[in-house]
Design a protein around this motif. Structure first.
Motif, mmCIF file in Angstrom:
data_model
loop_
_atom_site.group_PDB
_atom_site.id
_atom_site.type_symbol
_atom_site.label_atom_id
_atom_site.label_comp_id
_atom_site.label_asym_id
_atom_site.label_seq_id
_atom_site.Cartn_x
_atom_site.Cartn_y
_atom_site.Cartn_z
ATOM 1 N N ASN A 1 5.915 9.159 -7.687
ATOM 2 C CA ASN A 1 7.381 9.457 -9.032
ATOM 3 C C ASN A 1 6.615 9.559 -10.451
ATOM 4 O O ASN A 1 7.074 10.271 -10.981
ATOM 5 C CB ASN A 1 8.618 8.013 -8.931
ATOM 6 C CG ASN A 1 8.847 8.219 -7.410
ATOM 7 O OD1 ASN A 1 9.254 9.138 -6.451
ATOM 8 N ND2 ASN A 1 9.146 7.087 -6.896
ATOM 9 N N THR A 2 5.616 8.730 -10.487
ATOM 10 C CA THR A 2 5.130 8.725 -12.157
ATOM 11 C C THR A 2 5.018 10.153 -11.659
ATOM 12 O O THR A 2 4.818 10.852 -13.503
ATOM 13 C CB THR A 2 3.909 8.095 -11.986
ATOM 14 O OG1 THR A 2 4.615 6.437 -12.001
ATOM 15 C CG2 THR A 2 3.402 7.968 -13.432
ATOM 16 N N SER A 3 3.938 11.159 -11.033
ATOM 17 C CA SER A 3 3.021 11.441 -11.388
ATOM 18 C C SER A 3 4.480 13.068 -11.238
ATOM 19 O O SER A 3 4.011 14.127 -12.106
ATOM 20 C CB SER A 3 2.029 12.095 -9.843
ATOM 21 O OG SER A 3 1.142 11.410 -9.880
ATOM 22 N N LEU A 4 5.611 12.844 -10.611
ATOM 23 C CA LEU A 4 6.156 13.842 -10.552
ATOM 24 C C LEU A 4 6.766 13.923 -12.299
ATOM 25 O O LEU A 4 6.965 15.098 -12.470
ATOM 26 C CB LEU A 4 7.857 14.076 -9.828
ATOM 27 C CG LEU A 4 6.961 14.195 -8.288
ATOM 28 C CD1 LEU A 4 8.119 13.606 -7.047
ATOM 29 C CD2 LEU A 4 6.740 16.018 -8.077
ATOM 30 N N GLY B 1 0.523 10.895 1.271
ATOM 31 C CA GLY B 1 0.256 9.648 1.499
ATOM 32 C C GLY B 1 1.662 9.314 1.805
ATOM 33 O O GLY B 1 1.904 8.067 2.680
ATOM 34 N N HIS B 2 2.323 9.558 1.269
ATOM 35 C CA HIS B 2 4.124 8.896 1.355
ATOM 36 C C HIS B 2 4.506 10.092 2.354
ATOM 37 O O HIS B 2 4.486 8.771 4.334
ATOM 38 C CB HIS B 2 4.734 8.820 0.443
ATOM 39 C CG HIS B 2 6.352 8.717 0.981
ATOM 40 N ND1 HIS B 2 7.127 8.005 0.993
ATOM 41 C CD2 HIS B 2 6.821 9.867 0.802
ATOM 42 C CE1 HIS B 2 7.927 7.622 1.786
ATOM 43 N NE2 HIS B 2 8.475 8.957 0.766
ATOM 44 N N VAL B 3 4.154 10.801 2.542
ATOM 45 C CA VAL B 3 4.459 11.402 3.533
ATOM 46 C C VAL B 3 4.009 10.985 5.451
ATOM 47 O O VAL B 3 4.597 10.887 6.182
ATOM 48 C CB VAL B 3 4.916 13.097 3.795
ATOM 49 C CG1 VAL B 3 5.047 13.718 4.900
ATOM 50 C CG2 VAL B 3 5.557 13.580 2.266
ATOM 51 N N ASN B 4 2.479 10.856 5.448
ATOM 52 C CA ASN B 4 2.204 10.921 6.255
ATOM 53 C C ASN B 4 2.217 9.402 6.978
ATOM 54 O O ASN B 4 2.596 9.045 8.238
ATOM 55 C CB ASN B 4 0.932 10.598 6.040
ATOM 56 C CG ASN B 4 0.189 12.178 5.851
ATOM 57 O OD1 ASN B 4 0.517 13.297 5.482
ATOM 58 N ND2 ASN B 4 -1.310 12.221 5.091
ATOM 59 N N HIS C 1 0.878 -1.090 -0.219
ATOM 60 C CA HIS C 1 -0.130 0.038 0.249
ATOM 61 C C HIS C 1 0.619 1.729 -0.023
ATOM 62 O O HIS C 1 0.717 1.809 -1.099
ATOM 63 C CB HIS C 1 -1.005 -0.455 1.043
ATOM 64 C CG HIS C 1 -1.881 1.525 1.054
ATOM 65 N ND1 HIS C 1 -2.803 0.630 0.829
ATOM 66 C CD2 HIS C 1 -2.034 2.076 1.844
ATOM 67 C CE1 HIS C 1 -3.496 1.893 0.947
ATOM 68 N NE2 HIS C 1 -2.803 3.110 2.087
ATOM 69 N N HIS C 2 1.725 1.035 0.419
ATOM 70 C CA HIS C 2 2.624 2.643 0.887
ATOM 71 C C HIS C 2 3.149 2.967 -0.589
ATOM 72 O O HIS C 2 3.525 3.230 -0.821
ATOM 73 C CB HIS C 2 3.398 2.190 2.243
ATOM 74 C CG HIS C 2 4.842 3.706 2.071
ATOM 75 N ND1 HIS C 2 4.906 3.522 3.843
ATOM 76 C CD2 HIS C 2 5.220 4.485 1.467
ATOM 77 C CE1 HIS C 2 5.546 4.637 3.777
ATOM 78 N NE2 HIS C 2 5.870 4.997 2.201
ATOM 79 N N ALA C 3 3.681 1.341 -0.714
ATOM 80 C CA ALA C 3 4.774 1.307 -2.103
ATOM 81 C C ALA C 3 4.017 2.060 -3.458
ATOM 82 O O ALA C 3 4.824 2.772 -4.373
ATOM 83 C CB ALA C 3 5.407 -0.355 -2.550
ATOM 84 N N ALA C 4 2.713 1.216 -3.191
ATOM 85 C CA ALA C 4 2.253 2.344 -3.992
ATOM 86 C C ALA C 4 1.517 3.856 -4.703
ATOM 87 O O ALA C 4 2.252 4.826 -5.520
ATOM 88 C CB ALA C 4 0.492 1.708 -4.154
ATOM 89 N N TYR C 5 1.889 4.546 -3.197
ATOM 90 C CA TYR C 5 2.148 5.896 -3.175
ATOM 91 C C TYR C 5 2.994 6.608 -3.623
ATOM 92 O O TYR C 5 3.129 7.642 -4.652
ATOM 93 C CB TYR C 5 2.191 6.064 -1.559
ATOM 94 C CG TYR C 5 0.959 6.604 -0.714
ATOM 95 C CD1 TYR C 5 -0.468 7.062 -1.380
ATOM 96 C CD2 TYR C 5 0.239 5.247 0.205
ATOM 97 C CE1 TYR C 5 -1.788 6.345 -0.592
ATOM 98 C CE2 TYR C 5 -0.445 5.411 0.878
ATOM 99 C CZ TYR C 5 -1.523 5.888 0.236
ATOM 100 O OH TYR C 5 -3.060 5.950 0.679
#
Length: 186
Positions: free
Chosen positions: A21-24, A52-55, A12-16
């Motif tokens: 990265n894709t969005s950037l 999601g990643h930071v949180n 789940h976290h890896a998906a964020y």
């Protein structure tokens, strides 16, 4: 069962991270094409996935098994955290009651946060929706509790208040104290 749950959490976290990265990359491409509409749309994906990643990165460090100090406020929170919480809320129990009430009231998915507000030089409880990162509000996150259903549904189903009551048993107060000490130095 625990292994399956842990793997799902990590995926789940890896998906964020992957989606961030894709969005950037897509945003950089859109910016180079001067496609402002695409840049604005991608900013939403960056906020969601980056949040999601930071949180979650904060959340994982804010938790510890009981045998490693989880839940031990008096033994693991620094005296400065103890004093700040007791000064603001009179007791740890009152703090937890207030935190739980505000966090349980989050509509849909979101987070409950204990933060340090450098402008006011005090602790505050804040909530955020979805994956909005609380740090973008000018405060320093000390403790984040995930109240998306995926965080508690397997054990607590739709009983968010029960989850909030129980999570204090695994809060890593040593990590909260470290974050508070660092926030005071900024």
């Amino acid at each position: 069962m625990l292994f399956v749950c842990l793997c799902a959490i990590l995926q789940h976290h890896a998906a964020y991270v992957s989606n961030l990265n894709t969005s950037l990359q897509k945003r950089d491409d859109a910016l180079s094409r001067e496609d402002l509409a695409a840049v604005i749309e991608l900013d939403h994906a960056i906020k969601f996935n980056g949040g999601g990643h930071v949180n979650h990165s904060i959340f994982w460090t804010n938790l510890a098994p009981v045998k490693h100090g989880g839940g031990d406020f008096e033994g693991n929170a620094s005296q400065s955290v103890v004093n700040a919480i007791k000064s603001k809320w009179q007791s740890v129990e009152k703090f937890q009651e207030t935190f739980n009430a505000k966090t349980a009231a989050v509509q849909g998915s979101g987070w409950g946060w204990l933060v340090y507000d450098p402008a006011d030089k005090q602790l505050k409880i804040q909530t955020t929706s979805n994956q909005d990162p609380v740090g973008s509000l000018g405060v320093v996150p000390l403790l984040g509790i995930d109240v998306w259903e995926h965080a508690y549904y397997l054990k607590y189903e739709n009983r968010r208040p029960e989850y909030l009551k129980e999570i204090w048993k695994v809060v890593n107060w040593k990590n909260v104290a470290e974050r508070y000490t660092a926030a005071l130095k900024k």
